[in-house]
Design an enzyme around this catalytic site. Structure first.
Site, mmCIF file in Angstrom:
data_model
loop_
_atom_site.group_PDB
_atom_site.id
_atom_site.type_symbol
_atom_site.label_atom_id
_atom_site.label_comp_id
_atom_site.label_asym_id
_atom_site.label_seq_id
_atom_site.Cartn_x
_atom_site.Cartn_y
_atom_site.Cartn_z
ATOM 1 N N LYS A 77 -47.037 -18.194 23.319
ATOM 2 C CA LYS A 77 -46.112 -19.125 23.454
ATOM 3 C C LYS A 77 -45.241 -19.019 22.314
ATOM 4 C CE LYS A 77 -48.485 -22.826 25.718
ATOM 5 N NZ LYS A 77 -49.674 -24.260 25.180
ATOM 6 N N GLN A 93 -51.251 -27.854 20.157
ATOM 7 C CA GLN A 93 -52.038 -27.210 21.358
ATOM 8 C C GLN A 93 -53.425 -28.153 21.686
ATOM 9 O OE1 GLN A 93 -51.354 -24.375 23.055
ATOM 10 N NE2 GLN A 93 -53.271 -25.558 24.240
ATOM 11 N N ASP A 109 -42.865 -30.275 23.552
ATOM 12 C CA ASP A 109 -43.949 -30.353 24.183
ATOM 13 C C ASP A 109 -43.498 -31.703 25.047
ATOM 14 O OD1 ASP A 109 -45.874 -28.609 26.297
ATOM 15 O OD2 ASP A 109 -47.516 -29.488 24.192
#
Ligand code: NAP
Length: 277
Positions: free
Chosen positions: A49, A93, A116
């Site tokens: 990413k 994450q 996200d």
């Protein structure tokens, strides 16, 4: 349905927008990534990413934290990023470790930086149909359906899987576009009969070739979000392609869309925070 091509076009337009933003404001968009511990898959995801961001002119700030960090330590690190004017988007994450209150850590992400789509604020905004950031994979699925002009109104959409990051929000987005939505999950009885009624089928199960062509209504639009070892989806592509009017391959369907939406949402966040949109 070609997710690779669409993702490339979205990334190209995000790259152009990042350069434009930098020219106009003197500031590059910045995505902060937070990684707890050294789980190899998570390390790889974050590295990919960050590399994709850098290639597109989005700077990335990486915060690597020890696996032993406490919930309050993680919340403090995420809060710092939420308050840092130089950071426009935050990606925490997951998984973050069983001893950590993951929900509390996610909630430390400021809603305007939640690129996200993981906070309760973002989830509620999506539920209410209000502007906000959506979970990236469901967001990517909706963009694919739009790209292929799939008419959703009044169609029976069957979503197999109800995870908080994929199945559940995807069903809510489909409902928001006037589909009639049925969710299936591990406790669903007579799954095949329900799947056979789907005009739009979304497989988000995590079981290789779980749905075969025999269960697909002729002419259905099939979205396979599954990604299993060996690059295999949740749908048996070879038998399903003969029944479906449109189908996403694995790889090259839903997969590439996730990162594309992450970049697009980071750009949107940066533009808003820098006052250019
Ligand atoms: P997950 O959290 O494990 O959820 C799986 C869902 O499938 C659950 O809702 C589960 O039901 C349901 N399920 C499991 N076995 C079932 C069965 N026999 N019959 C009906 N439903 C069943 O997985 P996820 O995170 O949503 O991911 C699903 C798949 O999508 C995985 O292959 C993953 O790799 C892939 N994925 C891809 C992307 C991407 O392309 N970028 C992103 C995210 C995920 P219960 O709720 O009852 O347990």
């Amino acid at each position: 349905m070609d997710g690779t091509g669409l993702a490339r076009r979205i990334i190209e337009s995000s790259t152009a927008a990042a350069a434009d933003l930098r020219r106009r404001t003197g500031t590059a968009p910045c995505l902060a990534t937070v990684l707890v511990g050294e789980d190899p898959a998570s390390v790889t995801y974050v590295r990919m990413k960050r590399a994709r961001c850098e290639k597109s002119g989005i700077t990335s700030r990486h915060v690597a934290l020890p696996a032993s960090i406490s919930t309050s330590g993680l919340i403090e690190a995420v809060t710092d990023l939420s308050q840092d004017a130089g950071v426009h988007g935050i990606l925490l994450q997951h998984p973050v470790g069983a001893h950590i209150d993951e929900r509390a850590a996610f909630e430390a992400i400021a809603p305007d930086k939640d690129v996200d789509g993981v906070t309760m604020h973002s989830f509620a905004a999506m539920g209410f149909g209000l502007p906000g950031f959506v979970s990236c994979t469901p967001g990517g699925i909706m963009r694919l359906l739009e790209e292929y002009d799939v008419d959703l109104a009044g169609k029976h959409a069957v979503v197999v899987g109800r995870s908080a990051i994929l199945g559940k929000p995807a069903g809510m987005l489909l409902l928001g576009r006037d589909a009639t939505v049925t969710y299936c999950h591990s406790r669903t009885t007579n799954l095949s009969a329900i799947v056979r009624e789907a005009d739009i089928l979304l497989a988000a199960v995590g079981r290789p070739r779980f749905i075969t062509g025999a269960d697909i209504k002729p002419g259905a639009v099939v979205i396979d979000a599954g990604y299993n070892p060996g690059n295999v989806g949740d749908v048996d592509f070879e038998t399903a392609r003969n029944r479906a009017s449109l189908i996403t391959p694995v790889p090259g369907g839903v997969g590439p869309m996730t990162i594309a939406v992450l970049l697009a949402q980071t750009l949107e966040a940066a533009s808003r925070q820098l006052g250019t949109s």
